[in-house]
Design an enzyme around this catalytic site. Structure first.
Site, PDB file in Angstrom:
ATOM      1  N   ALA A 118       0.843  -1.191   0.000  1.00 54.69           N
ATOM      2  CA  ALA A 118       0.000   0.000   0.000  1.00 54.69           C
ATOM      3  C   ALA A 118       0.880   1.243   0.000  1.00 54.69           C
ATOM      4  O   ALA A 118       1.419   1.640   1.043  1.00 54.69           O
ATOM      5  CB  ALA A 118      -0.923  -0.003   1.216  1.00 54.69           C
ATOM      6  N   GLY A 119       1.049   1.850  -1.165  1.00 57.48           N
ATOM      7  CA  GLY A 119       1.915   3.008  -1.299  1.00 57.48           C
ATOM      8  C   GLY A 119       1.151   4.313  -1.266  1.00 57.48           C
ATOM      9  O   GLY A 119      -0.054   4.352  -0.986  1.00 57.48           O
ATOM     10  N   LEU A 130      -2.287   0.892  -4.520  1.00 64.97           N
ATOM     11  CA  LEU A 130      -2.194  -0.335  -3.728  1.00 64.97           C
ATOM     12  C   LEU A 130      -1.936  -1.484  -4.698  1.00 64.97           C
ATOM     13  O   LEU A 130      -2.763  -1.786  -5.552  1.00 64.97           O
ATOM     14  CB  LEU A 130      -3.480  -0.552  -2.934  1.00 64.97           C
ATOM     15  CG  LEU A 130      -3.551  -1.763  -1.996  1.00 64.97           C
ATOM     16  CD1 LEU A 130      -4.449  -1.451  -0.792  1.00 64.97           C
ATOM     17  CD2 LEU A 130      -4.089  -3.004  -2.716  1.00 64.97           C
ATOM     18  N   LYS A 131      -0.747  -2.080  -4.569  1.00 62.96           N
ATOM     19  CA  LYS A 131      -0.403  -3.237  -5.397  1.00 62.96           C
ATOM     20  C   LYS A 131      -0.701  -4.518  -4.626  1.00 62.96           C
ATOM     21  O   LYS A 131      -0.539  -4.571  -3.415  1.00 62.96           O
ATOM     22  CB  LYS A 131       1.080  -3.213  -5.771  1.00 62.96           C
ATOM     23  CG  LYS A 131       1.471  -2.157  -6.759  1.00 62.96           C
ATOM     24  CD  LYS A 131       2.954  -2.235  -7.072  1.00 62.96           C
ATOM     25  CE  LYS A 131       3.341  -3.588  -7.654  1.00 62.96           C
ATOM     26  NZ  LYS A 131       4.799  -3.670  -7.965  1.00 62.96           N
ATOM     27  N   GLY A 175      12.094   3.440   5.780  1.00 65.48           N
ATOM     28  CA  GLY A 175      10.869   3.209   5.029  1.00 65.48           C
ATOM     29  C   GLY A 175      10.790   1.729   4.734  1.00 65.48           C
ATOM     30  O   GLY A 175      11.740   1.120   4.220  1.00 65.48           O
ATOM     31  N   ASP A 210       9.277  -0.011   2.547  1.00 64.67           N
ATOM     32  CA  ASP A 210       9.394  -0.443   1.163  1.00 64.67           C
ATOM     33  C   ASP A 210      10.850  -0.552   0.724  1.00 64.67           C
ATOM     34  O   ASP A 210      11.220  -1.484  -0.001  1.00 64.67           O
ATOM     35  CB  ASP A 210       8.612   0.493   0.240  1.00 64.67           C
ATOM     36  CG  ASP A 210       8.993   1.954   0.426  1.00 64.67           C
ATOM     37  OD1 ASP A 210       9.644   2.291   1.438  1.00 64.67           O
ATOM     38  OD2 ASP A 210       8.617   2.764  -0.446  1.00 64.67           O
ATOM     39  N   ARG A 211      11.699   0.371   1.176  1.00 65.27           N
ATOM     40  CA  ARG A 211      13.106   0.309   0.811  1.00 65.27           C
ATOM     41  C   ARG A 211      13.762  -0.928   1.414  1.00 65.27           C
ATOM     42  O   ARG A 211      14.525  -1.639   0.739  1.00 65.27           O
ATOM     43  CB  ARG A 211      13.835   1.562   1.277  1.00 65.27           C
ATOM     44  CG  ARG A 211      13.389   2.838   0.599  1.00 65.27           C
ATOM     45  CD  ARG A 211      14.007   4.062   1.263  1.00 65.27           C
ATOM     46  NE  ARG A 211      15.467   4.088   1.099  1.00 65.27           N
ATOM     47  CZ  ARG A 211      16.271   4.851   1.822  1.00 65.27           C
ATOM     48  NH1 ARG A 211      15.780   5.622   2.776  1.00 65.27           N
ATOM     49  NH2 ARG A 211      17.578   4.826   1.614  1.00 65.27           N
TER      50      ARG A 211
END
Length: 250
Positions: free
Chosen positions: A8-9, A13-14, A102, A104-105
């Site tokens: 969820a960015g 949302l992927k 973060g 995601d990173r």
């Protein structure tokens, strides 16, 4: 066991649904009201049951809690969230609290190291922001860069001027242009591409460049250096961070 992975960015949302290591379905939903996004996800899965779920998100804790609650209401499982740590198999983070990176990173680096455990990797995730992170062949995080993503750069210029109107569908190209708006679009792409190429140049061919994110394909096509595209690198890292249990969650 059907596993629902979610990223969820800030823009979308992927998601993907996997079973026995194979992807059965996947997609991306533009950010909207949480109820709307989850309803769209339910419709996409069309009755396929979900037995286990994992989620990565860079959004606020309140939004994350709401998404988790809606997923539980829809599928009967609560997504498990990763907890970035300094030492994990294949990746070591020093000089910074992993939570400050973060999620995601951190997950993208985990995914990259799972693919190339003995090689130096540079991971570029191009979305709302463009992040560039380097992990040495020894698995130690070397640091990274963050700058605006392509559409963020474009919006920052057009929203600061009175006479330029943001196009409904941006057309990014690498090269010179005559109309101002096209020159802005080309300038955004050229800045991002030149940054990546310059950073890779520092390693004299001894590093693998991996691209992910919504604008990764566009960047990959215009770069003048070897690049590998992995659209689900964050989700791959999520699977490393949270291995699925065998039990079915009620």
């Amino acid at each position: 066991m059907n596993i629902l992975d979610i990223d969820a960015g800030n823009t979308r949302l992927k998601w993907r649904l996997q079973s026995k290591g194979n992807t059965k379905a996947s997609g991306a939903i533009q950010n909207a009201a949480i109820k709307v996004m989850v309803t769209s996800l339910v419709e996409s899965l069309d009755g396929i049951p979900v037995h286990f779920s994992r989620m990565s998100s860079v959004r606020s804790s309140e939004v994350i809690e709401n998404i988790c609650a809606k997923i539980k209401d829809a599928f009967g499982v609560t997504p498990r969230l990763p907890d970035p740590i300094a030492e994990t198999p294949g990746l070591t983070v020093r000089n910074v609290n992993p939570h400050r990176l973060g999620c995601d990173r951190w997950l993208a680096m985990l995914g990259a190291r799972a693919l190339y455990p003995d090689q130096a990797v540079m991971i570029v995730d191009s979305g709302t922001a463009l992040t560039l992170d380097v992990v040495g062949a020894n698995g130690i995080f070397q640091g990274g860069l963050i700058c605006p993503g392509l559409n963020t750069m474009l919006r920052s210029v057009t929203e600061s001027t009175d006479l330029l109107v943001l196009p409904d569908v941006p057309k990014f190209e690498r090269g010179l242009a005559f109309p101002s708006l096209q020159a802005i679009q080309n300038g955004s792409l050229s800045m991002a591409a030149a940054l990546i190429e310059k950073e890779v140049e520092r390693y004299s061919g001894s590093i693998r460049l991996l691209l992910c994110g919504g604008d990764a394909r566009l960047l990959a096509e215009c770069l003048t250096i070897p690049v590998e595209y992995y659209k689900d690198l964050v989700l791959d890292g999520l699977a490393v961070a949270i291995p699925a249990g065998e039990e079915k969650e009620e």
